[in-house]
Structures are given as structure tokens and as C-alpha cells.
Write a protein that holds these residues in place. Structure first.
Motif, mmCIF file in Angstrom:
data_model
loop_
_atom_site.group_PDB
_atom_site.id
_atom_site.type_symbol
_atom_site.label_atom_id
_atom_site.label_comp_id
_atom_site.label_asym_id
_atom_site.label_seq_id
_atom_site.Cartn_x
_atom_site.Cartn_y
_atom_site.Cartn_z
ATOM 1 N N LEU A 35 0.882 -1.205 0.061
ATOM 2 C CA LEU A 35 -0.039 -0.053 -0.029
ATOM 3 C C LEU A 35 0.838 1.363 0.127
ATOM 4 O O LEU A 35 0.499 2.268 -0.684
ATOM 5 C CB LEU A 35 -0.827 -0.053 1.101
ATOM 6 C CG LEU A 35 -2.002 -1.200 1.231
ATOM 7 C CD1 LEU A 35 -2.771 -0.870 2.337
ATOM 8 C CD2 LEU A 35 -3.073 -1.144 -0.078
ATOM 9 N N ALA A 48 2.790 9.116 -1.570
ATOM 10 C CA ALA A 48 3.727 8.084 -1.173
ATOM 11 C C ALA A 48 3.840 8.269 0.264
ATOM 12 O O ALA A 48 3.771 9.458 0.914
ATOM 13 C CB ALA A 48 5.026 8.228 -1.757
ATOM 14 N N PRO A 72 3.731 2.296 -1.329
ATOM 15 C CA PRO A 72 4.167 2.595 -2.490
ATOM 16 C C PRO A 72 3.166 3.327 -3.453
ATOM 17 O O PRO A 72 3.405 3.996 -4.254
ATOM 18 C CB PRO A 72 4.895 1.343 -3.079
ATOM 19 C CG PRO A 72 5.001 0.578 -1.943
ATOM 20 C CD PRO A 72 4.192 0.781 -0.872
ATOM 21 N N LEU A 73 2.065 2.831 -3.198
ATOM 22 C CA LEU A 73 1.014 3.319 -3.933
ATOM 23 C C LEU A 73 0.317 4.795 -3.582
ATOM 24 O O LEU A 73 -0.697 5.305 -3.807
ATOM 25 C CB LEU A 73 -0.153 2.481 -4.103
ATOM 26 C CG LEU A 73 0.247 1.015 -4.682
ATOM 27 C CD1 LEU A 73 -0.952 -0.021 -4.698
ATOM 28 C CD2 LEU A 73 0.649 1.344 -6.170
#
Length: 81
Positions: free
Chosen positions: A23, A49, A25-26
Motif C-alpha cells: 500500500l 507516497a 508505495p501506492l
């Protein structure tokens, strides 16, 4: 079907792993209510981020895979199928 709640998942270190590996990194982060073990939403980062200090991100899981599987089995052995 057997279940565990998000408080139990947190105890196993799974929320940290889901956040860190998938999650964050998204630009997303799982949240949970520690009073009832429910997760009703994902948080969305304002800048795209979630970034943490390197030492925090390098902390290894507190339980081994075998210990995690044993805890899950313990928590679910009383549940009806």
C-alpha cells in the motif's frame, strides 16, 4: 469459514507488511480501529507516497512464518466451519 480480525493481523505484523510492501508505495495506508479490530478505510497520502525513516523500515518481522501460522491456528481452532 474461519476469520481473524485486524487487531490480530496487526499482532502478527501483517498490517505493517501489507502497508510497507503493497500500500505505501501506492500512496495508501490501511487504518484500523483498535477498539473493535475493524478496518473501514484506506488512508490516501497527500503527496502520493508514505515515506518513513530507513531504520524503521528495516525492522524485521517479530514472528517467524511458523509462529504466525501457529497463532492463526490457535485463534481459529474454536471457530465453526
Amino acid at each position: 469459514m474461519k476469520t481473524i480480525n485486524w487487531n490480530q493481523a496487526s499482532e502478527l505484523g501483517l498490517i505493517v507488511r501489507i502497508n510497507r510492501e503493497i500500500l505505501h508505495p501506492l500512496g495508501l495506508a490501511m487504518s484500523r480501529n483498535p477498539e473493535n479490530g475493524a478496518s473501514e478505510m484506506l488512508l490516501v497520502s497527500d503527496d502520493g507516497a508514505w515515506v518513513y525513516a530507513t531504520p524503521l523500515m528495516n525492522v524485521p518481522p517479530s514472528l517467524s512464518e511458523a509462529e504466525t501460522r501457529a497463532k492463526i491456528a490457535e485463534w481459529t481452532k474454536e471457530q465453526q466451519v
